[in-house]
Design an enzyme around this catalytic site. Structure first.
Site, PDB file in Angstrom:
ATOM      1  N   LYS A  13     -61.301 -73.307  16.522  1.00 45.97           N
ATOM      2  CA  LYS A  13     -61.740 -72.820  17.842  1.00 45.97           C
ATOM      3  C   LYS A  13     -63.240 -73.073  18.048  1.00 45.97           C
ATOM      4  O   LYS A  13     -63.651 -73.577  19.089  1.00 45.97           O
ATOM      5  CB  LYS A  13     -61.464 -71.307  17.979  1.00 45.97           C
ATOM      6  N   ARG A  88     -57.441 -61.151  21.396  1.00 53.24           N
ATOM      7  CA  ARG A  88     -56.686 -61.271  20.138  1.00 53.24           C
ATOM      8  C   ARG A  88     -55.653 -60.181  19.975  1.00 53.24           C
ATOM      9  O   ARG A  88     -55.085 -60.034  18.898  1.00 53.24           O
ATOM     10  CB  ARG A  88     -57.521 -61.090  18.892  1.00 53.24           C
ATOM     11  N   ARG A 127     -66.142 -73.839   4.718  1.00 53.21           N
ATOM     12  CA  ARG A 127     -66.955 -73.873   5.950  1.00 53.21           C
ATOM     13  C   ARG A 127     -68.408 -73.504   5.658  1.00 53.21           C
ATOM     14  O   ARG A 127     -68.694 -72.639   4.834  1.00 53.21           O
ATOM     15  CB  ARG A 127     -66.394 -72.886   6.963  1.00 53.21           C
ATOM     16  N   ARG A 160     -70.166 -67.811   5.674  1.00 53.76           N
ATOM     17  CA  ARG A 160     -69.916 -66.516   6.313  1.00 53.76           C
ATOM     18  C   ARG A 160     -69.407 -65.488   5.306  1.00 53.76           C
ATOM     19  O   ARG A 160     -68.641 -65.816   4.400  1.00 53.76           O
ATOM     20  CB  ARG A 160     -68.876 -66.682   7.429  1.00 53.76           C
ATOM     21  N   ARG A 171     -57.400 -61.838   7.032  1.00 56.69           N
ATOM     22  CA  ARG A 171     -57.569 -62.279   8.425  1.00 56.69           C
ATOM     23  C   ARG A 171     -56.350 -63.049   8.908  1.00 56.69           C
ATOM     24  O   ARG A 171     -55.930 -62.913  10.055  1.00 56.69           O
ATOM     25  CB  ARG A 171     -58.828 -63.153   8.545  1.00 56.69           C
TER      26      ARG A 171
HETATM   27  P1  AP5 Z   1     -63.840 -73.371  12.894  1.00 57.26           P
HETATM   28  O1  AP5 Z   1     -63.946 -74.233  14.103  1.00 57.26           O
HETATM   29  O2  AP5 Z   1     -65.048 -72.647  12.460  1.00 57.26           O
HETATM   30  O3  AP5 Z   1     -62.567 -72.397  13.029  1.00 57.26           O
HETATM   31  P2  AP5 Z   1     -62.332 -71.147  13.953  1.00 57.26           P
HETATM   32  O4  AP5 Z   1     -60.991 -71.279  14.569  1.00 57.26           O
HETATM   33  O5  AP5 Z   1     -63.479 -70.917  14.856  1.00 57.26           O
HETATM   34  O6  AP5 Z   1     -62.243 -70.022  12.815  1.00 57.26           O
HETATM   35  P3  AP5 Z   1     -62.958 -68.604  12.695  1.00 57.26           P
HETATM   36  O7  AP5 Z   1     -62.951 -68.245  11.233  1.00 57.26           O
HETATM   37  O8  AP5 Z   1     -64.273 -68.586  13.387  1.00 57.26           O
HETATM   38  O9  AP5 Z   1     -61.946 -67.718  13.436  1.00 57.26           O
HETATM   39  P4  AP5 Z   1     -61.803 -66.216  13.357  1.00 57.26           P
HETATM   40  O10 AP5 Z   1     -60.964 -65.974  14.525  1.00 57.26           O
HETATM   41  O11 AP5 Z   1     -61.310 -65.706  12.071  1.00 57.26           O
HETATM   42  O12 AP5 Z   1     -63.328 -65.688  13.388  1.00 57.26           O
HETATM   43  P5  AP5 Z   1     -64.236 -65.076  14.534  1.00 57.26           P
HETATM   44  O13 AP5 Z   1     -65.619 -65.428  14.273  1.00 57.26           O
HETATM   45  O14 AP5 Z   1     -63.648 -65.345  15.847  1.00 57.26           O
HETATM   46  O15 AP5 Z   1     -63.319 -74.309  11.692  1.00 57.26           O
HETATM   47  C1  AP5 Z   1     -63.147 -73.801  10.377  1.00 57.26           C
HETATM   48  C2  AP5 Z   1     -63.581 -74.850   9.352  1.00 57.26           C
HETATM   49  O16 AP5 Z   1     -62.680 -75.962   9.398  1.00 57.26           O
HETATM   50  C3  AP5 Z   1     -64.978 -75.448   9.595  1.00 57.26           C
HETATM   51  O17 AP5 Z   1     -65.568 -75.693   8.362  1.00 57.26           O
HETATM   52  C4  AP5 Z   1     -64.700 -76.763  10.334  1.00 57.26           C
HETATM   53  O18 AP5 Z   1     -65.691 -77.736  10.083  1.00 57.26           O
HETATM   54  C5  AP5 Z   1     -63.349 -77.165   9.760  1.00 57.26           C
HETATM   55  N1  AP5 Z   1     -62.488 -77.841  10.726  1.00 57.26           N
HETATM   56  C6  AP5 Z   1     -62.313 -77.516  12.056  1.00 57.26           C
HETATM   57  N2  AP5 Z   1     -61.405 -78.345  12.631  1.00 57.26           N
HETATM   58  C7  AP5 Z   1     -60.980 -79.184  11.641  1.00 57.26           C
HETATM   59  C8  AP5 Z   1     -60.037 -80.260  11.614  1.00 57.26           C
HETATM   60  N3  AP5 Z   1     -59.355 -80.626  12.729  1.00 57.26           N
HETATM   61  N4  AP5 Z   1     -59.844 -80.905  10.454  1.00 57.26           N
HETATM   62  C9  AP5 Z   1     -60.537 -80.540   9.318  1.00 57.26           C
HETATM   63  N5  AP5 Z   1     -61.437 -79.528   9.287  1.00 57.26           N
HETATM   64  C10 AP5 Z   1     -61.666 -78.872  10.437  1.00 57.26           C
HETATM   65  O19 AP5 Z   1     -64.044 -63.514  14.246  1.00 57.26           O
HETATM   66  C11 AP5 Z   1     -64.563 -62.935  13.065  1.00 57.26           C
HETATM   67  C12 AP5 Z   1     -64.231 -61.467  13.011  1.00 57.26           C
HETATM   68  O20 AP5 Z   1     -64.827 -60.799  14.129  1.00 57.26           O
HETATM   69  C13 AP5 Z   1     -62.743 -61.103  13.091  1.00 57.26           C
HETATM   70  O21 AP5 Z   1     -62.121 -61.142  11.823  1.00 57.26           O
HETATM   71  C14 AP5 Z   1     -62.804 -59.694  13.666  1.00 57.26           C
HETATM   72  O22 AP5 Z   1     -63.148 -58.759  12.667  1.00 57.26           O
HETATM   73  C15 AP5 Z   1     -63.972 -59.774  14.637  1.00 57.26           C
HETATM   74  N6  AP5 Z   1     -63.549 -60.163  15.994  1.00 57.26           N
HETATM   75  C16 AP5 Z   1     -63.899 -61.284  16.685  1.00 57.26           C
HETATM   76  N7  AP5 Z   1     -63.320 -61.312  17.883  1.00 57.26           N
HETATM   77  C17 AP5 Z   1     -62.580 -60.182  17.980  1.00 57.26           C
HETATM   78  C18 AP5 Z   1     -61.725 -59.659  18.984  1.00 57.26           C
HETATM   79  N8  AP5 Z   1     -61.510 -60.294  20.155  1.00 57.26           N
HETATM   80  N9  AP5 Z   1     -61.099 -58.471  18.738  1.00 57.26           N
HETATM   81  C19 AP5 Z   1     -61.301 -57.804  17.571  1.00 57.26           C
HETATM   82  N10 AP5 Z   1     -62.087 -58.251  16.584  1.00 57.26           N
HETATM   83  C20 AP5 Z   1     -62.724 -59.436  16.773  1.00 57.26           C
HETATM   84 MG    MG Z   2     -64.971 -69.419  15.069  1.00 56.12          MG
END
Ligand code: AP5
Ligand code: MG
Ligand code: ZN
Length: 218
Positions: A13, A88, A127, A160, A171
Protein backbone atom coordinates in the site's frame (compact mmCIF):
# COMPACT_ATOMS: atom_id res chain seq x y z
CA UNK A 1 -10.29 11.10 -7.45
CA UNK A 2 -11.11 9.63 -4.03
CA UNK A 3 -9.40 6.29 -3.60
CA UNK A 4 -8.83 3.74 -0.83
CA UNK A 5 -5.88 1.32 -0.87
CA UNK A 6 -6.81 -1.89 0.89
CA UNK A 7 -4.45 -4.77 1.56
CA UNK A 8 -2.68 -6.92 4.12
CA UNK A 9 0.39 -5.64 5.97
CA UNK A 10 3.22 -5.73 3.42
CA UNK A 11 0.92 -5.96 0.39
CA UNK A 12 2.47 -2.75 -0.96
CA UNK A 13 0.00 0.00 0.00
CA UNK A 14 2.72 2.47 0.99
CA UNK A 15 4.92 1.59 -1.97
CA UNK A 16 2.12 2.02 -4.50
CA UNK A 17 0.80 5.06 -2.63
CA UNK A 18 4.14 6.86 -3.09
CA UNK A 19 3.87 6.30 -6.84
CA UNK A 20 0.19 7.17 -7.10
CA UNK A 21 0.52 10.54 -5.39
CA UNK A 22 3.32 11.46 -7.78
CA UNK A 23 1.05 10.69 -10.73
CA UNK A 24 -2.20 12.17 -9.47
CA UNK A 25 -0.94 14.87 -7.07
CA UNK A 26 -3.48 14.06 -4.39
CA UNK A 27 -2.59 13.78 -0.69
CA UNK A 28 -1.46 10.37 0.58
CA UNK A 29 -3.18 9.80 3.90
CA UNK A 30 -1.72 6.84 5.77
CA UNK A 31 -3.12 6.38 9.26
CA UNK A 32 -0.05 4.30 10.16
CA UNK A 33 2.16 7.27 9.16
CA UNK A 34 -0.01 9.69 11.15
CA UNK A 35 0.42 7.52 14.25
CA UNK A 36 4.17 7.04 13.73
CA UNK A 37 4.60 10.82 13.42
CA UNK A 38 2.60 11.32 16.64
CA UNK A 39 4.76 8.73 18.43
CA UNK A 40 7.91 10.51 17.24
CA UNK A 41 6.58 13.82 18.55
CA UNK A 42 5.55 12.23 21.85
CA UNK A 43 1.97 13.57 21.68
CA UNK A 44 -0.88 12.06 23.77
CA UNK A 45 -2.28 10.49 20.58
CA UNK A 46 1.10 8.92 19.89
CA UNK A 47 1.30 7.49 23.40
CA UNK A 48 -2.15 5.92 23.09
CA UNK A 49 -1.55 4.55 19.59
CA UNK A 50 1.84 3.06 20.48
CA UNK A 51 0.31 0.71 23.02
CA UNK A 52 -1.74 -0.96 20.29
CA UNK A 53 0.77 -0.74 17.45
CA UNK A 54 3.56 -2.40 19.43
CA UNK A 55 1.29 -5.40 19.96
CA UNK A 56 0.22 -5.52 16.31
CA UNK A 57 -3.35 -4.69 17.31
CA UNK A 58 -5.61 -2.08 15.74
CA UNK A 59 -5.93 1.33 17.34
CA UNK A 60 -9.60 1.69 18.44
CA UNK A 61 -12.04 3.08 15.87
CA UNK A 62 -12.97 5.89 18.27
CA UNK A 63 -9.43 7.29 17.98
CA UNK A 64 -8.90 6.71 14.26
CA UNK A 65 -12.18 7.94 12.81
CA UNK A 66 -11.97 11.44 14.29
CA UNK A 67 -8.43 11.92 13.00
CA UNK A 68 -9.29 10.90 9.46
CA UNK A 69 -12.52 12.92 9.40
CA UNK A 70 -10.59 16.02 10.39
CA UNK A 71 -7.87 15.33 7.86
CA UNK A 72 -10.46 15.02 5.08
CA UNK A 73 -11.80 18.50 5.87
CA UNK A 74 -8.42 20.07 4.99
CA UNK A 75 -8.27 22.15 1.78
CA UNK A 76 -5.82 19.77 0.06
CA UNK A 77 -8.36 16.93 0.22
CA UNK A 78 -11.18 18.74 -1.56
CA UNK A 79 -10.07 17.64 -5.04
CA UNK A 80 -9.37 14.06 -3.99
CA UNK A 81 -7.19 11.89 -1.77
CA UNK A 82 -5.61 8.49 -1.35
CA UNK A 83 -6.38 6.67 1.89
CA UNK A 84 -3.77 4.04 2.82
CA UNK A 85 -4.55 1.72 5.73
CA UNK A 86 -7.93 3.29 6.44
CA UNK A 87 -10.61 1.99 6.76
CA UNK A 88 -9.61 -1.31 8.37
CA UNK A 89 -12.81 -2.30 10.11
CA UNK A 90 -16.42 -2.29 8.96
CA UNK A 91 -17.10 0.37 11.62
CA UNK A 92 -14.43 2.64 10.07
CA UNK A 93 -15.82 2.04 6.58
CA UNK A 94 -19.32 2.99 7.69
CA UNK A 95 -17.99 6.13 9.39
CA UNK A 96 -16.10 7.07 6.22
CA UNK A 97 -19.24 6.59 4.10
CA UNK A 98 -21.08 8.90 6.44
CA UNK A 99 -18.44 11.63 6.32
CA UNK A 100 -18.17 11.50 2.53
CA UNK A 101 -21.87 11.27 1.81
CA UNK A 102 -22.38 14.26 4.12
CA UNK A 103 -20.07 16.20 1.80
CA UNK A 104 -21.64 14.74 -1.36
CA UNK A 105 -18.26 13.31 -2.39
CA UNK A 106 -18.40 9.49 -2.28
CA UNK A 107 -15.43 7.22 -2.98
CA UNK A 108 -14.56 6.52 -6.63
CA UNK A 109 -12.62 3.30 -6.13
CA UNK A 110 -11.20 0.87 -3.59
CA UNK A 111 -8.06 -0.90 -4.78
CA UNK A 112 -7.48 -4.21 -3.07
CA UNK A 113 -3.80 -5.15 -3.37
CA UNK A 114 -3.90 -8.94 -3.07
CA UNK A 115 -0.59 -10.41 -1.99
CA UNK A 116 0.79 -13.86 -1.54
CA UNK A 117 0.55 -14.56 2.23
CA UNK A 118 3.81 -16.52 2.13
CA UNK A 119 5.77 -13.53 0.89
CA UNK A 120 4.43 -10.96 3.34
CA UNK A 121 6.64 -12.01 6.23
CA UNK A 122 9.78 -11.65 4.10
CA UNK A 123 8.61 -8.32 2.71
CA UNK A 124 7.97 -6.88 6.16
CA UNK A 125 11.00 -8.17 8.00
CA UNK A 126 13.22 -6.91 5.12
CA UNK A 127 11.57 -3.51 4.86
CA UNK A 128 13.55 -0.34 5.58
CA UNK A 129 12.02 3.13 5.83
CA UNK A 130 13.58 6.59 5.57
CA UNK A 131 13.64 8.41 8.91
CA UNK A 132 13.36 11.76 7.19
CA UNK A 133 10.88 11.40 4.31
CA UNK A 134 9.23 8.02 4.97
CA UNK A 135 10.19 6.47 1.61
CA UNK A 136 10.02 2.67 1.66
CA UNK A 137 12.74 0.22 0.61
CA UNK A 138 13.48 -3.48 0.90
CA UNK A 139 16.84 -5.14 1.52
CA UNK A 140 16.26 -7.43 -1.49
CA UNK A 141 13.25 -6.30 -3.52
CA UNK A 142 13.71 -2.54 -3.56
CA UNK A 143 17.24 -1.60 -2.58
CA UNK A 144 18.46 1.98 -2.22
CA UNK A 145 21.51 2.89 -4.30
CA UNK A 146 23.64 3.23 -1.17
CA UNK A 147 23.02 0.82 1.72
CA UNK A 148 20.86 2.37 4.47
CA UNK A 149 20.69 5.76 2.73
CA UNK A 150 17.50 7.15 1.16
CA UNK A 151 17.76 7.77 -2.63
CA UNK A 152 15.30 10.63 -2.40
CA UNK A 153 16.63 12.74 0.47
CA UNK A 154 19.84 11.15 1.78
CA UNK A 155 18.11 10.30 5.09
CA UNK A 156 19.00 7.31 7.22
CA UNK A 157 16.92 4.13 6.83
CA UNK A 158 15.48 2.28 9.82
CA UNK A 159 13.40 -0.81 10.58
CA UNK A 160 9.88 -0.25 11.91
CA UNK A 161 9.32 -1.36 15.51
CA UNK A 162 6.35 -3.54 14.43
CA UNK A 163 8.29 -5.35 11.68
CA UNK A 164 9.52 -8.15 13.92
CA UNK A 165 8.47 -11.74 13.09
CA UNK A 166 6.26 -11.99 16.17
CA UNK A 167 4.39 -8.71 15.62
CA UNK A 168 4.04 -9.28 11.88
CA UNK A 169 2.28 -12.59 12.54
CA UNK A 170 -0.12 -10.83 14.87
CA UNK A 171 -0.78 -8.06 12.31
CA UNK A 172 -1.53 -10.59 9.59
CA UNK A 173 -3.97 -12.36 11.88
CA UNK A 174 -5.69 -9.07 12.75
CA UNK A 175 -5.94 -8.28 9.04
CA UNK A 176 -7.72 -11.57 8.30
CA UNK A 177 -10.19 -11.16 11.13
CA UNK A 178 -10.91 -7.43 11.10
CA UNK A 179 -10.03 -5.98 7.72
CA UNK A 180 -10.63 -8.67 5.10
CA UNK A 181 -14.43 -8.38 5.50
CA UNK A 182 -14.08 -4.98 3.81
CA UNK A 183 -13.43 -6.74 0.50
CA UNK A 184 -17.03 -7.98 0.48
CA UNK A 185 -18.24 -4.68 1.90
CA UNK A 186 -16.84 -2.74 -1.08
CA UNK A 187 -17.67 -5.44 -3.62
CA UNK A 188 -21.31 -5.01 -2.69
CA UNK A 189 -20.99 -1.29 -3.29
CA UNK A 190 -19.44 -2.04 -6.70
CA UNK A 191 -16.32 -0.07 -5.80
CA UNK A 192 -13.73 -2.84 -5.51
CA UNK A 193 -10.87 -3.31 -7.98
CA UNK A 194 -8.51 -6.20 -7.22
CA UNK A 195 -4.90 -6.16 -8.35
CA UNK A 196 -2.26 -8.87 -8.10
CA UNK A 197 0.20 -7.50 -5.53
CA UNK A 198 2.60 -10.43 -5.86
CA UNK A 199 3.99 -9.10 -9.15
CA UNK A 200 6.94 -6.69 -9.36
CA UNK A 201 6.36 -3.20 -8.00
CA UNK A 202 6.20 -1.57 -11.46
CA UNK A 203 3.77 -4.21 -12.76
CA UNK A 204 1.46 -3.75 -9.78
CA UNK A 205 1.52 0.00 -10.36
CA UNK A 206 0.62 -0.44 -14.03
CA UNK A 207 -2.30 -2.67 -13.11
CA UNK A 208 -3.61 -0.13 -10.60
CA UNK A 209 -3.43 2.67 -13.17
CA UNK A 210 -5.26 0.62 -15.78
CA UNK A 211 -7.99 -0.26 -13.28
CA UNK A 212 -8.34 3.35 -12.12
CA UNK A 213 -8.44 4.71 -15.63
CA UNK A 214 -11.50 3.16 -17.00
CA UNK A 215 -12.02 -0.51 -16.39
CA UNK A 216 -15.02 -1.86 -14.56
CA UNK A 217 -14.70 -3.21 -11.00
CA UNK A 218 -13.39 -6.80 -10.89
P1 AP5 B 1 4.82 -1.52 1.91
O1 AP5 B 1 4.45 -0.77 0.68
O2 AP5 B 1 5.52 -0.79 2.98
O3 AP5 B 1 3.54 -2.33 2.46
P2 AP5 B 1 2.23 -1.81 3.17
O4 AP5 B 1 1.07 -2.47 2.53
O5 AP5 B 1 2.22 -0.33 3.25
O6 AP5 B 1 2.45 -2.47 4.61
P3 AP5 B 1 2.34 -1.85 6.07
O7 AP5 B 1 3.16 -2.74 6.97
O8 AP5 B 1 2.66 -0.40 6.08
O9 AP5 B 1 0.85 -2.08 6.36
P4 AP5 B 1 0.16 -2.09 7.70
O10 AP5 B 1 -1.23 -1.99 7.28
O11 AP5 B 1 0.51 -3.23 8.57
O12 AP5 B 1 0.83 -0.84 8.48
P5 AP5 B 1 0.33 0.64 8.75
O13 AP5 B 1 1.49 1.51 8.83
O14 AP5 B 1 -0.78 0.98 7.87
O15 AP5 B 1 5.72 -2.77 1.44
C1 AP5 B 1 6.28 -3.68 2.38
C2 AP5 B 1 7.69 -4.09 1.94
O16 AP5 B 1 7.60 -4.87 0.74
C3 AP5 B 1 8.62 -2.91 1.60
O17 AP5 B 1 9.91 -3.25 1.99
C4 AP5 B 1 8.53 -2.80 0.07
O18 AP5 B 1 9.72 -2.29 -0.49
C5 AP5 B 1 8.28 -4.25 -0.34
N1 AP5 B 1 7.42 -4.38 -1.50
C6 AP5 B 1 6.28 -3.65 -1.78
N2 AP5 B 1 5.71 -4.07 -2.93
C7 AP5 B 1 6.49 -5.11 -3.38
C8 AP5 B 1 6.41 -5.96 -4.52
N3 AP5 B 1 5.41 -5.83 -5.43
N4 AP5 B 1 7.35 -6.90 -4.68
C9 AP5 B 1 8.37 -7.04 -3.76
N5 AP5 B 1 8.49 -6.26 -2.65
C10 AP5 B 1 7.57 -5.30 -2.48
O19 AP5 B 1 -0.27 0.47 10.22
C11 AP5 B 1 0.58 0.19 11.32
C12 AP5 B 1 -0.22 0.05 12.58
O20 AP5 B 1 -0.91 1.27 12.86
C13 AP5 B 1 -1.33 -1.02 12.57
O21 AP5 B 1 -0.83 -2.30 12.91
C14 AP5 B 1 -2.29 -0.47 13.62
O22 AP5 B 1 -1.82 -0.73 14.92
C15 AP5 B 1 -2.21 1.03 13.40
N6 AP5 B 1 -3.20 1.52 12.42
C16 AP5 B 1 -2.97 2.11 11.22
N7 AP5 B 1 -4.11 2.41 10.60
C17 AP5 B 1 -5.11 2.01 11.42
C18 AP5 B 1 -6.52 2.03 11.31
N8 AP5 B 1 -7.16 2.53 10.23
N9 AP5 B 1 -7.25 1.51 12.34
C19 AP5 B 1 -6.64 1.00 13.44
N10 AP5 B 1 -5.31 0.95 13.60
C20 AP5 B 1 -4.54 1.44 12.59
MG1 MG C 1 2.31 1.11 4.81
ZN1 ZN D 1 14.13 9.97 2.48
Amino acid sequence: MRVVLLGAPGAGKGTQGERLVKKYSFPHISTGEIFRAAIKEGTPLGKQAKEYMDKGALVPDSLVVGIVSERLQQPDCQEGFLLDGFPRTVGQAEALDEVLSGKGTPLNAVISVDADQGELLERLTGRRVCKTCGATYHIRFNQPQVRNVCDKCGGELYQRADDTVETVKQRLDVYCRQTEPLITYYQKKNLLFSVDGSKEIAAVFAEIISKLEGEKPA
